[in-house]
Scaffold this active site. Sequence first.
Site, short mmCIF file in Angstrom:
data_model
loop_
_atom_site.label_atom_id
_atom_site.label_comp_id
_atom_site.label_asym_id
_atom_site.label_seq_id
_atom_site.Cartn_x
_atom_site.Cartn_y
_atom_site.Cartn_z
N ASP A 1 23.80 -30.35 18.38
CA ASP A 1 23.17 -29.81 19.59
C ASP A 1 23.81 -28.49 20.01
O ASP A 1 24.17 -28.31 21.19
CB ASP A 1 23.26 -30.82 20.74
CG ASP A 1 22.70 -32.19 20.38
OD1 ASP A 1 21.84 -32.26 19.49
OD2 ASP A 1 23.12 -33.20 20.99
N GLU B 1 12.09 -32.03 23.08
CA GLU B 1 13.43 -32.09 23.69
C GLU B 1 14.16 -30.79 23.42
O GLU B 1 13.63 -29.87 22.80
CB GLU B 1 14.21 -33.27 23.11
CG GLU B 1 14.40 -33.20 21.61
CD GLU B 1 14.97 -34.47 21.01
OE1 GLU B 1 15.02 -35.51 21.69
OE2 GLU B 1 15.35 -34.42 19.82
#
Length: 505
Positions: free
Chosen positions: A22, A179
């Site tokens: 991430d 997302e």
Amino acid sequence: MPHQHQADSTFANPVIPGFYPDPSICRVGDDYYLACSSFEYFPGVPLFHSRDLVHWTQIGNALDRPSQLCLPADLPSSAGIYAPTLRHHDGRFWLIVTDVREGGGNLIVTATDPAGPWSDPVRAPGVPGIDPDLAWDEDGTCWCTVAGVSQVRIDPSTGETYGTPHRLWSGTPGAKAPEAPHLYRIGGYWYLLMAEGGTERGHGVSIARGRRPTGPFEPCPANPILTHRSTDHPIQNTGHADLVQAPDDSWWMVLLGVRPRGGTPGWHVLGRETFLAPVTWADGWPVVGEVPLEAPAPGWPLLPGPVEASRDDFDLNEVRPSWISPRDRPAEHYSTKERSGWLTLRARGGSLDERDVVFAGRRQQHLSCRGRTLVDPASGRGGLAVRLDERHHYEIEASATDVRVIARVGSLRTVVASKPLPTGPTVVLGINITEPPAAHDARTGPDVISLGIGEPDGTFTELATLDGRYLSTEVAGGFTGRVIGMYAAEGTVHFDWFGYEALAP
Ligand code: 6LW
């Protein structure tokens, strides 16, 4: 070797190997900073610095003291700290991140120096989801955009939100899990970048643009602008990206990806890692270039042998920022002061099967590597482990009387081998991880893990060799990767040093 600011096509990926997923990036002048997720580990949110986007050094962790991060002992693995966004605005660094657990939610910390100290967190309970992004309008209004994708106006200095969250573009119809949104003002447009397709093999990156940060957004006709789904590319699950512009105006994307190995269906063992890809622009849309292979960079030795070595002698009072422990690291259980030059671990629960195990480790960052530690088990029991989570780990453990290899896979736990403690009060425990030779058997695992004893003459006496697939994300589930480190299961255990060596592929 890429020159400053400009990564050329010869760079080696992943640029940050091991369980560093991430990635979120920002640039200030000539310096790039990058933050990653950390899940159940303490300290949280590792932070890196680079001047060329390729070579990264960890400079700290944004959440490195209990007043910022206090994860409960019963926190499940792969819960905790997810998906930060790191931005620089108005002379400060801003980091927003989700704490995924009951009573968690989103929190914001700030710093003038990204190496720290970071502020205590401000909670933002009105932020309506995970994977929060912060973006500032021309007039200083701040927008927080989350997975889903929806958005709310926020004052990031207080965490207060205003108005009702509104829905933005939710990605390609039919694609799951929109997302990891990031919003940017580039030229005359606002761009909404996001991941979709789920963080597994279907992962991808798509983008839309609009004239205002609040939308409406028009999707890029070329979406997804990045995916490796249904390809035989050695880097898979590519997604969860962030964009950055270099001082020379070139554009780059950082993203997560995995390196599955072995036969079918492929197992990845290092978690989701940080990769870099070049970006160009056409018709006002970003075009993502090839995510280069992890091909050895020029100068990378191709002969077997250590290509990168690190050793900790525990001579300093502080441990390196790359050391992590599950959930917390209280001084009563982790000390470099109790016995000078040694790391002392004092057990509190029991084995590595417990969520509150006393364990200090570093990420496995290379497909082939080895770890060693010198342990004094006279007043306890502990050793060296490869850990994916409480239900998936292999370890070699020493007590005052014997040395044992233990394997825990799902609900099975077995003592695989044991022998009396070799002479002397201390013993060197070792773990060797190697990729198997290429085989034509579709069932070949990703790697093999040997656990044994380092002899005084430098040789290695293997006690057990185990299939690495059982310590993979495909078997264990979740979002993390392997961590190699030391633990105490009973009493007090002292470690004089820990060494990690990457071996050439
Ligand atoms: C994260 C989500 C994702 O919140 O995985 O790959 C989740 N993307 O965006 C955990 O890292």
